[in-house]
Design a protein around this motif. Structure first.
Motif, PDB file in Angstrom:
ATOM      1  N   ARG B  29      21.859  55.351  30.628  1.00 27.23           N
ATOM      2  CA  ARG B  29      20.683  54.855  31.350  1.00 27.23           C
ATOM      3  C   ARG B  29      20.643  55.447  32.760  1.00 27.23           C
ATOM      4  NH1 ARG B  29      17.764  50.413  29.874  1.00 27.23           N
ATOM      5  NH2 ARG B  29      19.347  49.742  28.406  1.00 27.23           N
ATOM      6  N   ASP B  30      19.453  55.803  33.204  1.00 29.06           N
ATOM      7  CA  ASP B  30      19.203  56.313  34.559  1.00 29.06           C
ATOM      8  C   ASP B  30      19.832  57.676  34.842  1.00 29.06           C
ATOM      9  OD1 ASP B  30      17.707  54.126  35.205  1.00 29.06           O
ATOM     10  OD2 ASP B  30      19.425  52.989  35.934  1.00 29.06           O
ATOM     11  N   SER B  31      20.275  58.378  33.817  1.00 34.98           N
ATOM     12  CA  SER B  31      20.863  59.697  34.069  1.00 34.98           C
ATOM     13  C   SER B  31      19.802  60.794  33.965  1.00 34.98           C
ATOM     14  CB  SER B  31      21.995  59.965  33.077  1.00 34.98           C
ATOM     15  OG  SER B  31      21.489  59.912  31.757  1.00 34.98           O
ATOM     16  N   ILE B 175      12.523  56.384  28.972  1.00 31.20           N
ATOM     17  CA  ILE B 175      13.129  57.702  28.806  1.00 31.20           C
ATOM     18  C   ILE B 175      12.002  58.723  28.811  1.00 31.20           C
ATOM     19  CG2 ILE B 175      14.371  59.259  27.260  1.00 31.20           C
ATOM     20  CD1 ILE B 175      15.876  56.996  26.157  1.00 31.20           C
ATOM     21  N   THR B 207      15.006  57.419  32.713  1.00 29.76           N
ATOM     22  CA  THR B 207      16.074  58.336  32.324  1.00 29.76           C
ATOM     23  C   THR B 207      15.390  59.643  31.921  1.00 29.76           C
ATOM     24  OG1 THR B 207      17.311  56.462  31.480  1.00 29.76           O
ATOM     25  CG2 THR B 207      17.969  58.653  30.690  1.00 29.76           C
TER      26      THR B 207
END
Lengths: 311, 269
Positions: B29-31, B175, B207
């Motif tokens: 998550r959040d990458s 995403i 993400t």
């Protein structure tokens, strides 16, 4: 946000027609009522055309609407004009709901020709059905309004008044529908279905809904035409009838819900005048006038009214 | 960090061609993940399988713990996985603003708002603003305010690309998959555009997975790199490490240099 003037304009037109109706000559009342009936069919075609679909077989639903109204009179002696119209609308809408599962899968010419083929099947069936008068069709009972049957001189005005009110309500509802997210999706479906899908909507589902609405309107128009003319025959499902509706759609343009009715009225006037002037070559006059509209007003007659707004 | 997206054992063949062979990747998550590889390495196939355009022959894809392998693209979009396209997919006859409004229309409809019987102007879910304001804000964030009333089909290539990405933002994606966001953009503009995209996208907390051929862009923006070759992932590491990997150097970076040579050798028109 710009204020939508359509409902107010429609209300003014309705009031004007209702007020002038009793004093107008019978032939204009008839012309106007038939124009309203055809306008309802074209209103449905407009919804389809906005998402890029041209139905060459809308006469199918026009005819189903008319025969549903006619049969209700023939078998059950129903003559209430609202009941007949409701029956026409429901019969066409239900048929379209079923056929929509097939047709909503097709686009462009395939959609057009498939709808044409289905309307010709109905034509073929009706021509062979003796119980429904084969190619001669049959006559309808004189219409009544809530059980009341007006004097002969007022029958046409009564049907006109009902037609105006029904067309008014239909136009208002469609006008509202065009502003809902589903209604607004039409040009997006026309442009790029892949994107519509990746935005999270089903183009096929949206088209199915529009197809049913268009058919219901055509059924309503068919039932109205049947009560106005007092006679129905298989010709109502014939491909030339569908052609006429497309002719009016192109003539009118898809800019506003008023356009189909205006287009149908002008079509009726051109047809009557042309027939009067040259009974043998009236189609030529009709064709030429469409050509003029296509060349000079590619977005239809309605662009005459919307042009001022845009600038 | 928990994986928001988990692909396990994905395989996809087109006749004799292997487009994906045992792809395994868990995305946190959040990458921000960069997908690299030469043409035909399997990057777009990977994106197409996640977004439901292609169904893998084998393997499963889980999103927030839910199996999404057999869902239709629209259902995957509704769950919060949105994508942009290598060739922008716009509504060509509509203006940039109308494009945004069409997208917002779908979001409203999926939330059951703004329907035939509803009254007043609804607020767009996730944004909590009226539709027109959401459209204007996103256009502004992507530097597209000046193109607001221009038809999509007459917009310059780079602007179309930005609009294509801006369109995905209306649904507040969790995403976002960007397929070559800077292709067709000059090398000087690449960083500017990528900077703008990442700023706009990260502000929404999505993400991001992006496909990119320019290794400088990848090193600058990706936190993690998935290097594809012949339908396999040959490296999965932070950019500095991945780009130094011997296989990556040979099959991906070498391939990209080859592409560059070809482009330079091509006579200018």
């Amino acid at each position: 946000m710009r204020r939508d003037l359509t409902p107010r304009t429609l209300a003014l037109i309705v009031a004007a027609i209702l007020a002038a109706g009793p004093f107008a000559p019978q032939w204009t009342v008839f012309l106007l009522t038939v124009a309203l009936a055809k306008g309802l069919v074209v209103l449905g075609l407009m919804i389809l055309l906005r998402c890029g679909l041209v139905s060459f077989g809308q006469a199918l639903y026009y005819c189903i609407g008319a025969y549903a109204a006619g049969l209700l009179g023939l078998r059950y002696e129903v003559s209430g004009v609202f009941t007949l119209m409701l029956a026409g609308m429901l019969a066409s809408g239900a048929t379209a709901f079923v056929l929509g599962f097939l047709l909503a899968r097709y686009r462009s010419i395939f959609f057009g020709l498939l709808s044409l083929a289905i309307s010709m099947i109905l034509y073929g069936l009706l021509v062979k059905t003796e119980a429904l008068g084969s190619s001669d069709g049959f006559n309808l009972l004189p219409s009544t309004l809530a059980g009341f049957r007006p004097a002969d001189a007022w029958v046409r005005y009564m049907v006109l008044a009902v037609a105006v009110v029904v067309a008014f309500v239909a136009a208002l509802l469609v006008n509202r529908y065009l502003k809902t997210p589903l209604g607004r999706l039409a040009p997006a479906i026309k442009d790029n279905e892949i994107r519509v899908e990746y935005m999270g909507a089903s183009a096929r589902h949206a088209i199915h809904v529009k197809y049913v609405i268009a058919a219901a309107l055509a059924g309503l128009g068919g039932a109205l035409a049947a009560t106005t003319v007092g006679h129905i025959d298989p010709e109502m499902a014939y491909w030339t009838t569908s052609g006429e509706f497309i002719f009016i759609t192109i003539l009118a343009g898809t800019g506003n819900v008023i356009a189909p009715f205006l287009g149908a009225l002008i079509f009726g006037i051109i047809q009557s005048v042309a027939f009067d002037i040259s009974p043998n070559t009236w189609q030529m006059v009709l064709g030429s006038s469409l050509l003029v509209v296509i060349v000079f007003l590619p977005n239809g007659l309605w662009s005459l009214f919307s042009r001022g707004k845009a600038s | 960090m928990a994986a928001i997206l988990d692909a396990r054992g994905l395989c996809k063949n087109f006749g004799a061609v292997t487009a994906a062979s045992d792809i395994n990747a868990a995305i946190e998550r959040d990458s921000v993940v960069g997908l690299i590889g030469t043409n035909g390495a399997g990057k777009t196939t990977f994106i197409n399988m996640i977004t439901g355009y292609l169904k893998p022959d084998r393997g499963r894809i889980h999103y927030e713990g839910r199996d999404i392998t057999s869902l239709a693209p629209r259902d995957i979009t509704r769950l919060g996985i949105c994508r942009s396209f290598q060739i922008p997919q716009l509504y060509a006859s509509l203006t940039a603003f109308e494009n945004m409004m069409a997208g917002i229309g779908v979001v409203l409809r999926n939330a059951g708002l703004g329907g035939f019987f509803s009254r007043g102007e609804p607020l767009v879910p996730g944004h909590n603003l009226p539709a027109e304001e959401v459209a204007a804000r996103i256009l502004e964030r992507f530097g597209l305010a000046d193109y607001r009333d221009k038809n999509a089909q007459v917009l310059p290539g780079g602007v179309r690309k930005l609009l294509d990405i801006a369109l995905t933002m209306v649904a507040k994606p969790k995403i976002l998959l960007l397929d070559e966001p800077t292709s067709g953009v000059s090398s000087e503009e690449k960083f500017v555009i990528m900077e703008m995209i990442m700023k706009a996208v990260r502000a929404e907390g999505a993400t991001v997975l992006f496909v990119e051929h320019d290794m400088e862009v990848v090193s600058r923006f990706a936190e993690r790199v998935l290097a594809f070759y012949d339908g396999r992932i040959i490296a999965d590491a932070p950019p500095a490490e991945a780009l130094e990997n011997a296989e990556v150097k040979r099959f991906v970076v070498g391939g990209e240099l080859h592409r560059l040579d070809e482009a330079q050798a091509r006579p200018r028109a």
